[in-house]
Design a protein around this motif. Structure first.
Motif, PDB file in Angstrom:
ATOM      1  N   UNK A 188      -0.406 -10.969  -2.151  1.00 49.96           N
ATOM      2  CA  UNK A 188      -0.925 -10.352  -3.379  1.00 49.96           C
ATOM      3  C   UNK A 188      -0.207 -10.890  -4.606  1.00 49.96           C
ATOM      4  N   UNK A 189      -0.457 -12.143  -5.010  1.00 42.72           N
ATOM      5  CA  UNK A 189       0.227 -12.688  -6.190  1.00 42.72           C
ATOM      6  C   UNK A 189      -0.160 -11.990  -7.493  1.00 42.72           C
ATOM      7  N   UNK A 190      -1.305 -11.313  -7.532  1.00 47.58           N
ATOM      8  CA  UNK A 190      -1.677 -10.593  -8.748  1.00 47.58           C
ATOM      9  C   UNK A 190      -0.871  -9.300  -8.903  1.00 47.58           C
ATOM     10  N   UNK A 191      -0.253  -8.839  -7.834  1.00 49.09           N
ATOM     11  CA  UNK A 191       0.502  -7.584  -7.870  1.00 49.09           C
ATOM     12  C   UNK A 191       2.008  -7.783  -7.954  1.00 49.09           C
ATOM     13  N   UNK A 192       2.478  -8.990  -7.625  1.00 52.80           N
ATOM     14  CA  UNK A 192       3.919  -9.240  -7.564  1.00 52.80           C
ATOM     15  C   UNK A 192       4.290 -10.504  -8.329  1.00 52.80           C
ATOM     16  N   UNK A 193       5.488 -10.492  -8.903  1.00 52.89           N
ATOM     17  CA  UNK A 193       6.048 -11.699  -9.522  1.00 52.89           C
ATOM     18  C   UNK A 193       6.482 -12.645  -8.407  1.00 52.89           C
ATOM     19  N   UNK A 194       6.654 -13.932  -8.703  1.00 57.55           N
ATOM     20  CA  UNK A 194       7.083 -14.878  -7.662  1.00 57.55           C
ATOM     21  C   UNK A 194       8.395 -14.502  -6.974  1.00 57.55           C
ATOM     22  N   UNK A 195       9.267 -13.767  -7.665  1.00 57.10           N
ATOM     23  CA  UNK A 195      10.537 -13.366  -7.044  1.00 57.10           C
ATOM     24  C   UNK A 195      10.395 -12.121  -6.165  1.00 57.10           C
TER      25      UNK A 195
ATOM     26  N   UNK B 119       9.341  -9.027  -7.216  1.00 61.28           N
ATOM     27  CA  UNK B 119       9.357  -7.756  -7.935  1.00 61.28           C
ATOM     28  C   UNK B 119       7.938  -7.368  -8.307  1.00 61.28           C
ATOM     29  N   UNK B 120       7.686  -6.082  -8.350  1.00 60.55           N
ATOM     30  CA  UNK B 120       6.356  -5.553  -8.620  1.00 60.55           C
ATOM     31  C   UNK B 120       5.978  -5.772 -10.077  1.00 60.55           C
ATOM     32  N   UNK B 121       4.752  -6.217 -10.302  1.00 59.90           N
ATOM     33  CA  UNK B 121       4.242  -6.349 -11.667  1.00 59.90           C
ATOM     34  C   UNK B 121       3.830  -4.968 -12.154  1.00 59.90           C
ATOM     35  N   UNK B 122       4.157  -4.634 -13.403  1.00 56.69           N
ATOM     36  CA  UNK B 122       3.710  -3.342 -13.920  1.00 56.69           C
ATOM     37  C   UNK B 122       2.197  -3.337 -14.101  1.00 56.69           C
ATOM     38  N   UNK B 123       1.578  -2.193 -13.811  1.00 51.74           N
ATOM     39  CA  UNK B 123       0.120  -2.098 -13.895  1.00 51.74           C
ATOM     40  C   UNK B 123      -0.274  -0.873 -14.700  1.00 51.74           C
ATOM     41  N   UNK B 124      -1.508  -0.824 -15.127  1.00 53.36           N
ATOM     42  CA  UNK B 124      -2.034   0.331 -15.839  1.00 53.36           C
ATOM     43  C   UNK B 124      -1.455   0.459 -17.232  1.00 53.36           C
ATOM     44  N   UNK B 125      -1.408   1.672 -17.735  1.00 50.61           N
ATOM     45  CA  UNK B 125      -0.921   1.927 -19.081  1.00 50.61           C
ATOM     46  C   UNK B 125       0.541   1.547 -19.220  1.00 50.61           C
TER      47      UNK B 125
ATOM     48  N   UNK C  25      -5.193  -0.428   0.907  1.00 51.98           N
ATOM     49  CA  UNK C  25      -4.270  -1.365   0.274  1.00 51.98           C
ATOM     50  C   UNK C  25      -4.987  -2.625  -0.173  1.00 51.98           C
ATOM     51  N   UNK C  26      -6.127  -2.929   0.418  1.00 49.41           N
ATOM     52  CA  UNK C  26      -6.873  -4.119   0.024  1.00 49.41           C
ATOM     53  C   UNK C  26      -7.474  -3.961  -1.369  1.00 49.41           C
ATOM     54  N   UNK C  27      -7.786  -2.727  -1.786  1.00 47.03           N
ATOM     55  CA  UNK C  27      -8.380  -2.495  -3.098  1.00 47.03           C
ATOM     56  C   UNK C  27      -7.382  -2.026  -4.143  1.00 47.03           C
ATOM     57  N   UNK C  28      -6.399  -1.232  -3.721  1.00 50.96           N
ATOM     58  CA  UNK C  28      -5.414  -0.668  -4.650  1.00 50.96           C
ATOM     59  C   UNK C  28      -4.013  -0.979  -4.162  1.00 50.96           C
ATOM     60  N   UNK C  29      -3.094  -0.917  -5.081  1.00 51.89           N
ATOM     61  CA  UNK C  29      -1.719  -1.243  -4.752  1.00 51.89           C
ATOM     62  C   UNK C  29      -0.990  -0.035  -4.142  1.00 51.89           C
ATOM     63  N   UNK C  30      -0.512  -0.205  -2.923  1.00 52.50           N
ATOM     64  CA  UNK C  30       0.353   0.752  -2.244  1.00 52.50           C
ATOM     65  C   UNK C  30       1.544  -0.052  -1.731  1.00 52.50           C
ATOM     66  N   UNK C  31       2.631  -0.120  -2.505  1.00 54.60           N
ATOM     67  CA  UNK C  31       3.740  -1.020  -2.161  1.00 54.60           C
ATOM     68  C   UNK C  31       4.279  -0.866  -0.741  1.00 54.60           C
ATOM     69  N   UNK C  32       4.405   0.353  -0.249  1.00 52.35           N
ATOM     70  CA  UNK C  32       4.933   0.544   1.101  1.00 52.35           C
ATOM     71  C   UNK C  32       3.994  -0.062   2.144  1.00 52.35           C
ATOM     72  N   UNK C  33       2.704   0.192   2.004  1.00 54.74           N
ATOM     73  CA  UNK C  33       1.748  -0.375   2.955  1.00 54.74           C
ATOM     74  C   UNK C  33       1.617  -1.883   2.795  1.00 54.74           C
ATOM     75  N   UNK C  34       1.740  -2.387   1.572  1.00 58.32           N
ATOM     76  CA  UNK C  34       1.723  -3.834   1.358  1.00 58.32           C
ATOM     77  C   UNK C  34       2.879  -4.480   2.115  1.00 58.32           C
ATOM     78  N   UNK C  35       4.048  -3.846   2.057  1.00 53.97           N
ATOM     79  CA  UNK C  35       5.224  -4.365   2.757  1.00 53.97           C
ATOM     80  C   UNK C  35       5.015  -4.305   4.266  1.00 53.97           C
ATOM     81  N   UNK C  36       4.442  -3.216   4.755  1.00 53.86           N
ATOM     82  CA  UNK C  36       4.184  -3.094   6.193  1.00 53.86           C
ATOM     83  C   UNK C  36       3.257  -4.202   6.688  1.00 53.86           C
ATOM     84  N   UNK C  37       2.197  -4.470   5.932  1.00 54.48           N
ATOM     85  CA  UNK C  37       1.246  -5.507   6.316  1.00 54.48           C
ATOM     86  C   UNK C  37       1.901  -6.885   6.250  1.00 54.48           C
ATOM     87  N   UNK C  38       2.627  -7.147   5.175  1.00 52.05           N
ATOM     88  CA  UNK C  38       3.279  -8.448   5.018  1.00 52.05           C
ATOM     89  C   UNK C  38       4.317  -8.685   6.109  1.00 52.05           C
ATOM     90  N   UNK C  39       5.082  -7.646   6.453  1.00 48.36           N
ATOM     91  CA  UNK C  39       6.074  -7.786   7.520  1.00 48.36           C
ATOM     92  C   UNK C  39       5.407  -8.071   8.867  1.00 48.36           C
TER      93      UNK C  39
END
Length: 114
Positions: A72-79, A81-87, A48-62
């Protein structure tokens, strides 16, 4: 003599060592957190430190007690919600641009053109 002017502060993701230290301050290790959630090994959490795994990100944050968008401000909006990534993220951030005859990716089938 060159003057180093400080750069404007920008939100950056926490360093993995900072995340691990915050977990340890709360009494967790990656291995213990993985076992708590029924995950066989801690490697999926460490990925999760290198790639986005929302469930594990939530587990760590909790476990740390902070919001995911703070870690992870680069992965999430301030509210939160997940930022879209990739194509799909590139398409989503392009807005509501319409495909025109001159500027559109085609599949090679020219019979559809009139």
């Amino acid at each position: 003599m060159a003057h180093n002017t400080p750069k404007k502060a920008s939100p950056e993701d926490w360093h993995p060592a900072d995340i691990k230290a915050a977990l340890e301050k709360k009494g967790w290790t990656l291995r213990a957190l993985a076992a708590h959630h029924g995950i066989k090994g801690s490697s999926s959490l460490s990925h999760t430190f290198e790639r986005s795994f929302p469930l594990n990100e939530k587990r760590i944050a909790d476990a740390i007690g902070v919001a995911v968008q703070e870690i992870w401000p680069s992965r999430y909006h301030p509210d939160g919600t997940k930022k879209p990534r990739g194509l799909r993220g590139a398409i989503a951030t392009a807005g509501n641009r319409k495909c025109t005859a001159d500027a559109c990716q085609r599949n090679g089938n020219d019979s559809a053109r009139v």
